[in-house]
Design a protein around this motif. Structure first.
Motif, PDB file in Angstrom:
ATOM      1  N   LEU A  75       0.824  -1.207   0.000  1.00  0.00           N
ATOM      2  CA  LEU A  75       0.000   0.000   0.000  1.00  0.00           C
ATOM      3  C   LEU A  75       0.862   1.263   0.000  1.00  0.00           C
ATOM      4  O   LEU A  75       0.554   2.248  -0.685  1.00  0.00           O
ATOM      5  N   THR A  76       1.975   1.229   0.756  1.00  0.00           N
ATOM      6  CA  THR A  76       2.880   2.379   0.756  1.00  0.00           C
ATOM      7  C   THR A  76       3.472   2.608  -0.625  1.00  0.00           C
ATOM      8  O   THR A  76       3.581   3.747  -1.094  1.00  0.00           O
ATOM      9  N   LEU A  79       2.154   1.812  -3.528  1.00  0.00           N
ATOM     10  CA  LEU A  79       1.137   2.347  -4.433  1.00  0.00           C
ATOM     11  C   LEU A  79       0.879   3.822  -4.176  1.00  0.00           C
ATOM     12  O   LEU A  79       0.617   4.587  -5.102  1.00  0.00           O
ATOM     13  N   GLN A  80       0.957   4.234  -2.917  1.00  0.00           N
ATOM     14  CA  GLN A  80       0.667   5.620  -2.567  1.00  0.00           C
ATOM     15  C   GLN A  80       1.825   6.569  -2.860  1.00  0.00           C
ATOM     16  O   GLN A  80       1.625   7.702  -3.292  1.00  0.00           O
ATOM     17  N   LYS A  81       3.072   6.113  -2.643  1.00  0.00           N
ATOM     18  CA  LYS A  81       4.228   7.011  -2.723  1.00  0.00           C
ATOM     19  C   LYS A  81       5.146   6.744  -3.915  1.00  0.00           C
ATOM     20  O   LYS A  81       5.825   7.655  -4.383  1.00  0.00           O
ATOM     21  N   LYS A 132       4.514   4.834  -7.161  1.00  0.00           N
ATOM     22  CA  LYS A 132       3.687   4.033  -8.060  1.00  0.00           C
ATOM     23  C   LYS A 132       4.531   3.343  -9.127  1.00  0.00           C
ATOM     24  O   LYS A 132       5.243   3.995  -9.898  1.00  0.00           O
ATOM     25  N   GLY A 182      -5.008  -0.098  -7.961  1.00  0.00           N
ATOM     26  CA  GLY A 182      -4.085   1.009  -7.737  1.00  0.00           C
ATOM     27  C   GLY A 182      -3.626   1.679  -9.014  1.00  0.00           C
ATOM     28  O   GLY A 182      -2.772   2.589  -8.970  1.00  0.00           O
TER      29      GLY A 182
END
Length: 335
Positions: free
Chosen positions: A205-206, A208-210, A212, A240
């Protein structure tokens, strides 16, 4: 043993390393070098570090050698490397070994590749690339990747903690570690292969958020349970907005070294069938081969050699390289 200011310490180094030496410090048996690697390719950088390291390790008074390679930037800053995530829905499918050999096989095709071991709790890339015991250095508050003999610089928690140390960290700490690994000095890399932990947790998740990824390679075995979990990983990346490069069927087929009979202990063809049903590319099969296990445990990636194992990884790298070279609109359209 000469003092740290004595020219005799520099004289221990190979000629090229001595010419590129920026600083050399000896303290409590630890020699720390900073070498200027400007203008060198990945293989030359690796050779520069290995030569300096071996020269100093011969000295009985030097217990550990730490090497940092720095390069001056000429002109505009280089674009950030494209991130190629390698994921799986479950553990035990050989994802880390595949990540190592994909990176090495891409490097053999002339692509400047770096490798990030994002499996924070169970790092293995230091072992797989023969860099166990090498500590990563920092420059300008950023980590410096560890050079390898294969022309693939690597960073792993295995380069930051003591061997066997348990990582009893909660999610935010693991996410912070991932950030350190990915924001390191990767200026020389065109592509970063990121070996993700199994599953769909905090590290994924990190990322995908920071950070990509440009694309994701999914690893599975032919058995039904692994394929079900692989589908979950595919769904995570798709939601994502990360294009799926394709699916790799690992541990596919076994040839008995004694009788030559071929068998399929994990089943056959499940990966290709699943890829077809999901509408994604099937990137190929990697055999279940004891030679891959032995070479990997010894820190000698099979992709760096010859034979059927190397050919299987080379074929995979060719498919991935073609995807990376495709027009950006085609890659984006795969999401």
């Amino acid at each position: 043993m000469p003092s740290e200011n004595d020219a005799a310490l520099r004289a221990l180094l190979p000629r090229e390393a001595a010419a590129r030496l920026q600083s050399l410090r000896l303290s409590d048996g630890v020699a720390t070098l900073v070498l200027d690697a400007s203008g060198l390719g990945a293989a030359e950088r690796a050779g520069l570090e290995i030569g300096a390291r071996k020269a100093l390790e011969r000295e009985s008074d030097i217990a550990e050698v730490r090497v940092a390679l720095m390069a001056e930037r000429d002109g505009p800053a280089k674009p950030a490397p494209r991130i190629l995530a390698v994921g799986s829905g479950k553990g035990g499918v050989g994802k880390s070994t595949l990540s190592t050999n994909l990176a090495v096989a891409l490097a053999r095709r002339g692509i400047k590749v770096g490798l990030v071991d994002a499996d924070i709790y169970g790092p293995s890339q230091a072992r797989l690339l023969g860099t166990e015991g090498t500590k990563a250095l920092a420059h300008d508050k950023k980590l410096v990747p560890v050079a390898t003999r294969w022309g693939v610089p690597v960073l792993s928690m295995g380069h930051l903690i003591e061997p066997g140390q348990a990582m009893a960290w909660r999610g935010p700490m693991a996410a912070g570690a991932l950030t350190q690994l990915l924001e390191a000095h990767w200026e020389e890399a065109e592509v970063l292969v990121v070996d993700l932990p199994p599953g769909t947790g905090d590290v994924q998740l990190t990322m995908l958020q920071k950070f990509k990824p440009a694309g994701a390679v999914i690893v599975t075995t032919p058995q039904d349970l692994a394929l079900i979990d692989a589908t979950r990983a595919i769904e995570l990346f798709t939601k994502g907005g990360v294009p799926i490069v394709g699916l790799v069927e690992n541990m596919a087929g076994y040839v008995c070294p004694h009788c030559g009979e071929e068998s399929d202990p994990f089943g056959h063809g499940g990966g290709e069938t699943s890829a077809r049903g999901l509408g994604i590319d099937f990137l190929g099969r990697i055999p279940l081969d004891i030679a891959i296990r032995r070479q990997s445990d010894a820190g000698e990636p099979p992709a760096a050699g010859d034979g059927p194992q190397a050919e299987a990884f080379a074929a995979l790298a060719a498919r991935v390289a073609d995807w990376l070279a495709a027009p950006s609109d085609r890659a984006a359209g795969a999401a």
